[in-house]
Scaffold this motif. Structure first.
Motif, PDB file in Angstrom:
ATOM      1  N   THR A 169       0.832  -1.203   0.000  1.00  0.00           N
ATOM      2  CA  THR A 169       0.000   0.000   0.000  1.00  0.00           C
ATOM      3  C   THR A 169       0.868   1.254   0.000  1.00  0.00           C
ATOM      4  O   THR A 169       2.071   1.199   0.263  1.00  0.00           O
ATOM      5  N   ALA A 170       0.224   2.395  -0.274  1.00  0.00           N
ATOM      6  CA  ALA A 170       0.943   3.668  -0.306  1.00  0.00           C
ATOM      7  C   ALA A 170       1.317   4.101   1.108  1.00  0.00           C
ATOM      8  O   ALA A 170       0.629   3.763   2.075  1.00  0.00           O
ATOM      9  N   GLY A 171       2.391   4.868   1.214  1.00  0.00           N
ATOM     10  CA  GLY A 171       2.845   5.318   2.524  1.00  0.00           C
ATOM     11  C   GLY A 171       2.691   6.808   2.719  1.00  0.00           C
ATOM     12  O   GLY A 171       3.419   7.414   3.493  1.00  0.00           O
ATOM     13  N   ARG A 172       1.742   7.392   1.994  1.00  0.00           N
ATOM     14  CA  ARG A 172       1.559   8.834   2.116  1.00  0.00           C
ATOM     15  C   ARG A 172       0.944   9.186   3.462  1.00  0.00           C
ATOM     16  O   ARG A 172       0.123   8.466   3.995  1.00  0.00           O
ATOM     17  N   LEU A 173       1.384  10.320   4.005  1.00  0.00           N
ATOM     18  CA  LEU A 173       0.862  10.743   5.302  1.00  0.00           C
ATOM     19  C   LEU A 173       0.432  12.211   5.271  1.00  0.00           C
ATOM     20  O   LEU A 173       0.828  12.997   6.122  1.00  0.00           O
ATOM     21  N   GLN A 174      -0.366  12.591   4.254  1.00  0.00           N
ATOM     22  CA  GLN A 174      -0.795  13.995   4.205  1.00  0.00           C
ATOM     23  C   GLN A 174      -1.581  14.346   5.473  1.00  0.00           C
ATOM     24  O   GLN A 174      -1.357  15.355   6.108  1.00  0.00           O
ATOM     25  N   ASN A 175      -2.507  13.491   5.812  1.00  0.00           N
ATOM     26  CA  ASN A 175      -3.234  13.680   7.070  1.00  0.00           C
ATOM     27  C   ASN A 175      -3.839  12.344   7.483  1.00  0.00           C
ATOM     28  O   ASN A 175      -4.026  11.437   6.679  1.00  0.00           O
ATOM     29  N   LYS A 176      -4.103  12.244   8.743  1.00  0.00           N
ATOM     30  CA  LYS A 176      -4.575  10.976   9.302  1.00  0.00           C
ATOM     31  C   LYS A 176      -5.913  10.536   8.703  1.00  0.00           C
ATOM     32  O   LYS A 176      -6.127   9.357   8.422  1.00  0.00           O
ATOM     33  N   ALA A 177      -6.817  11.497   8.494  1.00  0.00           N
ATOM     34  CA  ALA A 177      -8.143  11.162   7.964  1.00  0.00           C
ATOM     35  C   ALA A 177      -8.034  10.549   6.575  1.00  0.00           C
ATOM     36  O   ALA A 177      -8.704   9.562   6.251  1.00  0.00           O
ATOM     37  N   ASN A 178      -7.172  11.122   5.732  1.00  0.00           N
ATOM     38  CA  ASN A 178      -6.984  10.602   4.383  1.00  0.00           C
ATOM     39  C   ASN A 178      -6.450   9.182   4.425  1.00  0.00           C
ATOM     40  O   ASN A 178      -6.901   8.292   3.694  1.00  0.00           O
ATOM     41  N   LEU A 179      -5.480   8.945   5.292  1.00  0.00           N
ATOM     42  CA  LEU A 179      -4.881   7.617   5.408  1.00  0.00           C
ATOM     43  C   LEU A 179      -5.890   6.590   5.891  1.00  0.00           C
ATOM     44  O   LEU A 179      -5.988   5.491   5.343  1.00  0.00           O
ATOM     45  N   MET A 180      -6.656   6.958   6.903  1.00  0.00           N
ATOM     46  CA  MET A 180      -7.648   6.027   7.442  1.00  0.00           C
ATOM     47  C   MET A 180      -8.675   5.655   6.387  1.00  0.00           C
ATOM     48  O   MET A 180      -9.080   4.502   6.262  1.00  0.00           O
ATOM     49  N   GLN A 181      -9.096   6.646   5.621  1.00  0.00           N
ATOM     50  CA  GLN A 181     -10.102   6.402   4.593  1.00  0.00           C
ATOM     51  C   GLN A 181      -9.580   5.442   3.522  1.00  0.00           C
ATOM     52  O   GLN A 181     -10.273   4.498   3.128  1.00  0.00           O
ATOM     53  N   GLU A 182      -8.354   5.701   3.057  1.00  0.00           N
ATOM     54  CA  GLU A 182      -7.800   4.883   1.981  1.00  0.00           C
ATOM     55  C   GLU A 182      -7.528   3.447   2.436  1.00  0.00           C
ATOM     56  O   GLU A 182      -7.922   2.485   1.775  1.00  0.00           O
ATOM     57  N   LEU A 183      -6.843   3.298   3.563  1.00  0.00           N
ATOM     58  CA  LEU A 183      -6.511   1.955   4.053  1.00  0.00           C
ATOM     59  C   LEU A 183      -7.766   1.195   4.464  1.00  0.00           C
ATOM     60  O   LEU A 183      -7.870  -0.013   4.241  1.00  0.00           O
ATOM     61  N   GLY A 184      -8.708   1.907   5.055  1.00  0.00           N
ATOM     62  CA  GLY A 184      -9.960   1.265   5.443  1.00  0.00           C
ATOM     63  C   GLY A 184     -10.715   0.730   4.238  1.00  0.00           C
ATOM     64  O   GLY A 184     -11.284  -0.374   4.275  1.00  0.00           O
ATOM     65  N   LYS A 185     -10.704   1.492   3.155  1.00  0.00           N
ATOM     66  CA  LYS A 185     -11.388   1.058   1.933  1.00  0.00           C
ATOM     67  C   LYS A 185     -10.717  -0.174   1.343  1.00  0.00           C
ATOM     68  O   LYS A 185     -11.389  -1.114   0.901  1.00  0.00           O
ATOM     69  N   ILE A 186      -9.387  -0.173   1.336  1.00  0.00           N
ATOM     70  CA  ILE A 186      -8.644  -1.336   0.820  1.00  0.00           C
ATOM     71  C   ILE A 186      -9.015  -2.585   1.594  1.00  0.00           C
ATOM     72  O   ILE A 186      -9.279  -3.651   1.017  1.00  0.00           O
TER      73      ILE A 186
END
Length: 405
Positions: free
Chosen positions: A294-311
């Protein structure tokens, strides 16, 4: 002979001559398009032949998706066959563990040297114990763990009345082993035997998470080699679609050991779509393990949670996610803890992979990260070689960080 007979005869002769000319032209054209002998007398393709890959000994054709296998001397004229990659045989888990144990035991560790110097004194003062605690802090053991470890060791020394340096060091080793928690279950679900995992529960899905730069994609590739060495069938998913080289890098690792990689042809594609397709394909083909990068981007926590949660959600429409492994760079020490907590909150992690542990004087990160996140270190990277990834062994680790030779 009347006039009509002459006319018919002339027409017949002209037709014969025309037929001969056409036949000659056809034969000539065929010879030009055909094969010509090379210096060895073996026929090779003479038109539009792609270059030979000297490392592989194959000729590739991007237009047709086929290759001519072997050298020109051994190939039949114009014959194309499917590409046969040079598949490597990874080192077995047992062999790599023995090798990496030896590496740890032979490498002196600054932590071990510092503690050895302090604990070699016949009588340890309060100042000496403070030095022990400071040394542990510098090794990233963590403040709470360091303080508790020193208090326990002081109590052991006082109760048992021991002042002999070697005995005190053995007490430290015992306490370190206890705080690393040798009793933790560090097995990966994919390591379970075939009888323990029914076919309807395959594949065992492992999602790799972590910030870019920790060696996440490389670790995914090394993990694939680890399972291939154990006789497992593996598939990988390149769900880091935002870093252009990530899919290519993962595919290179897969090709080395004959592991298929599911990827998107378009940069920036939806990572969840790639993960879903990979899970479906792995299930359909009966793969034992699916590793999802998966991607390791950390722009903000909300974005990360949304993307990883969807995966995770789309994968679990097809297969159960057994592991979420957080990849951490051991050299970052406590600086990596904040990032680790973000990923733990975003998707929930089941284990930790520590990379670059061999080049770090901060081996105490093993202790602090386990206590902070409440999950075990399951795998460690101890070098840059393709098979320098192994299961974490607490006893070997403690021996390694206390090594002074």
């Amino acid at each position: 002979m009347d006039t009509n007979s002459v006319i018919y005869l002339v027409i017949g002769l002209m037709a014969l001559v025309l037929a001969i000319i056409v036949a000659a032209l056809i034969i000539r054209a065929a010879r030009k398009k055909g094969s010509r002998p090379d210096a060895t007398g073996i026929s090779t393709q003479s038109q539009d032949m792609p270059p030979v890959d000297s490392a592989e000994g194959t000729r590739s054709s991007t237009a047709t998706g086929t290759v001519t296998s072997g050298s020109p001397e051994s190939a039949s004229p114009q014959m194309t066959v499917p590409a046969i990659p040079q598949v490597q045989t990874p080192e077995s888990a047992t062999s790599r563990l023995i090798r990496l144990r030896a590496r740890l035991s032979k490498s002196a560790n600054p932590l071990g040297k510092a503690l050895f110097t302090i604990l070699s004194k016949n009588h340890l003062t309060n100042s000496d114990w403070e030095d022990v605690e400071d040394t542990l802090l510098l090794a990233d053991v963590g403040a709470d763990a360091s303080s508790r470890l020193v208090d326990q060791l002081k109590s052991d020394v006082r109760i048992q009345g021991e002042t002999e340096p070697n005995t005190v060091r053995e007490m430290l080793k015992t306490r370190l082993l206890a705080i690393v928690d040798a009793g933790m279950d560090r097995r990966l679900c994919a390591e379970l035997s075939e009888t323990q995992v029914p076919n309807d529960q395959k594949p065992s899905v492992i999602i790799m998470v972590g910030v870019n730069g920790t060696g996440k994609t490389t670790t995914a590739g090394k993990l694939a080699r680890f399972f291939v060495a154990e006789g497992r069938t593996v598939m990988m998913a390149a769900a880091d679609t935002f870093r252009a080289a990530a899919a290519d890098q993962l595919e290179t690792w897969g090709n080395r050991v004959g592991v298929r990689v599911v990827r998107s042809d378009k940069d920036g594609a939806d990572p969840a779509s790639v993960a879903f397709e990979a899970a479906h394909t792995a299930k359909e083909q009966g793969s034992d393990v699916l590793i999802v990068d998966t991607a390791g981007r950390l722009q903000n926590k909300a974005n990360l949670m949304q993307e990883l949660g969807k995966i995770r959600r789309v994968i679990e429409k097809t297969a159960k996610v057994d592991e979420v492994l957080l990849v951490l760079d051991a050299t970052t020490g406590q600086n990596g803890m904040a990032q680790a907590k973000v990923f733990a909150d975003a998707i929930g992690i089941t284990g930790i992979v520590l990379t670059k542990l061999d080049g770090s004087a901060r081996g105490g990160i093993v202790i602090s990260v386990q206590q902070e996140l409440g999950v075990p270190v399951k795998l460690v990277g101890l070098g840059e070689g393709p098979d320098d990834l192994t299961v974490f062994d607490p006893a070997t680790f403690v021996d390694g960080i206390l090594a002074v030779n």
